[in-house]
Design an enzyme around this catalytic site. Sequence first.
Site, PDB file in Angstrom:
ATOM      1  N   TYR A  79       9.205  16.003 -24.142  1.00 17.19           N
ATOM      2  CA  TYR A  79      10.036  15.250 -25.094  1.00 17.19           C
ATOM      3  C   TYR A  79      11.494  15.509 -24.787  1.00 17.19           C
ATOM      4  CZ  TYR A  79       7.994  12.326 -28.593  1.00 17.19           C
ATOM      5  OH  TYR A  79       7.448  11.248 -29.210  1.00 17.19           O
ATOM      6  N   GLU A  81      14.379  13.518 -26.523  1.00 15.96           N
ATOM      7  CA  GLU A  81      15.264  12.613 -27.276  1.00 15.96           C
ATOM      8  C   GLU A  81      16.698  13.116 -27.178  1.00 15.96           C
ATOM      9  OE1 GLU A  81      13.911  11.955 -31.278  1.00 15.96           O
ATOM     10  OE2 GLU A  81      11.935  11.365 -30.568  1.00 15.96           O
ATOM     11  N   ASP A 256      21.300 -10.517 -18.765  1.00 18.93           N
ATOM     12  CA  ASP A 256      19.978  -9.927 -18.530  1.00 18.93           C
ATOM     13  C   ASP A 256      19.589 -10.292 -17.094  1.00 18.93           C
ATOM     14  OD1 ASP A 256      17.321  -9.329 -18.318  1.00 18.93           O
ATOM     15  OD2 ASP A 256      16.710 -10.312 -20.179  1.00 18.93           O
ATOM     16  N   THR A 285      15.290  -5.008 -15.874  1.00 15.29           N
ATOM     17  CA  THR A 285      14.074  -4.226 -15.657  1.00 15.29           C
ATOM     18  C   THR A 285      14.246  -3.563 -14.299  1.00 15.29           C
ATOM     19  OG1 THR A 285      13.017  -6.131 -14.618  1.00 15.29           O
ATOM     20  CG2 THR A 285      12.522  -5.761 -16.944  1.00 15.29           C
ATOM     21  N   LYS A 288      10.916  -5.513 -11.071  1.00 19.83           N
ATOM     22  CA  LYS A 288      10.711  -6.846 -10.495  1.00 19.83           C
ATOM     23  C   LYS A 288      11.325  -6.840  -9.085  1.00 19.83           C
ATOM     24  CE  LYS A 288      11.277  -8.714 -15.158  1.00 19.83           C
ATOM     25  NZ  LYS A 288      10.071  -9.150 -15.826  1.00 19.83           N
ATOM     26  N   ARG A 294       7.891   0.459 -13.630  1.00 16.53           N
ATOM     27  CA  ARG A 294       8.064  -0.382 -14.810  1.00 16.53           C
ATOM     28  C   ARG A 294       9.063   0.286 -15.725  1.00 16.53           C
ATOM     29  NH1 ARG A 294       4.542  -4.080 -14.424  1.00 16.53           N
ATOM     30  NH2 ARG A 294       5.441  -5.125 -16.214  1.00 16.53           N
TER      31      ARG A 294
END
Length: 493
Positions: A79, A81, A256, A285, A288, A294
């Site tokens: 974790y 954060e 984007d 992203t 692609k 991903r």
Amino acid sequence: MSAPSTENTPVQGGNTANATASAAYDAALQVIAAVEPRVAEATRAELRDQRASLKLIASENYASPAVLLTMGSWFSDKYAEGTVGHRFYAGCQNVDTVEALAAEHARELFGAPYAYAQPHSGIDANLVAFWSILAHRVETPALEKHAVKNVNELSEGDWETLRHELGNQRLLGMSLDAGGHLTHGFRPNISGKMFHQQQYGTDPATGLLDYDAVRAKAKEFRPLVLVAGYSAYPRRVNFAKMREIADEVGATLMVDMAHFAGLVAGKVFTGDEDPVPFAHVTTTTTHKSLRGPRGGLVLAQEEFASSVDRGCPMVLGGPLSHVMAAKAVALAEARQPAFQDYAQQIAGNAKSLAEGFLTRGANLVTSGTDNHIVLLDVSSFGLTGRQAESALLDAGVVTNRNSVPADPNGAWYTSGVRLGTPALTTRGFGHDEFDKVAELIVDVLANTKPGTTKAGGPSKASYVLGDGVADRTKAASAELLDKHPLYPGLELS
Ligand code: PLP
């Protein structure tokens, strides 16, 4: 920092693997099989299927073994954060290392003042961008007005007023049927609900973006956010013009570049076609055309850096540290000179694919391409996009159906099939092979007839593929695929 040497990193002409990668995968599959053999078998089957099909989905690619292997690590268990050096959990020093590396490679690769590597996906990156723009443009001025540092310090009344203001802002994006993405203000998506939204389209005669029409709409609607970028527009965008329009109406320009980030990274899109210098906030992203894991990424001008940095806790929880590590590896690959050759080849191959269709009489939206996408209008074959997609899949050609502008068949059945060149270019396909791919697709579609419903009426989904078409297409594809194997050198026992 200069790009690290990745001399042994296979990034061009197919992601080659070696004996080390083969041994790594074999060992991993054995470990998995000992717990749930069906997952190990499905994983092997996925490689077999990907090797044996013509993958033309414009948003997909084949990441390198280095990228893929990076994701299978104990970073997944951690974790973290917060932000680099400022976490809500102890023991994040190694996550700090990989997140800082991913951000540094992204800044260097794209020439961006600031990069945020935490978004889990493209949708998350866009959410971070939206809320950072709202935070910067609406929330921060309100806090300054009330002379408080934090929303928790606002009175109930002032908080209600701020919530109302945050929920009443306007966004202008490209419509879905013109090639925009559902996060660009499409009503069923949260972007269409959290903003008052309007959409700009393309010129009905040419299918091309009409900047004067975008400007007129922006002047009338006065959006806080102007979104540029697309999922299915087969042309380049002039981002200098989009920024001019945003400035004229006081909007924040968000681009984007999820689809074409690889073409920006590979310097195919430069000057006015490179969004990064013009956008206040750029999202992407990483999986692609950029050929990474991903995931998502946000780039920003300095002015927006601190609000983007609040992605967690604004809209994100714990980052996927194993994926951030893989982003660092993929971005290091994209900084290699070979990636620029790859990106040029993607665009050149798309032109060959488009030419292959046009010379065989097929219709393309905008009559061609100058990016990585070819949008084939299948109505001249008497088919819907759904029928075409299914018939092509039967023949081993993997595509996805897509709306064309003002599509009479709507977003579910559609009249188009979207094709992209990044994946097969990674395998090493060149101009002649893409011309052959166009020939095979036209052959399948010309030999597919619309089917009927159970009641005998016209159907938008069922279809009849001519005898022998699937077999002859698969045989011809196999010749191409065998010449350009996927992950050559990767042998599973
Ligand atoms: N933005 C654009 C332009 C896209 O094309 C996509 C995905 O297709 C996304 C965002 C969403 O990406 P993800 O599927 O990673 O959430």
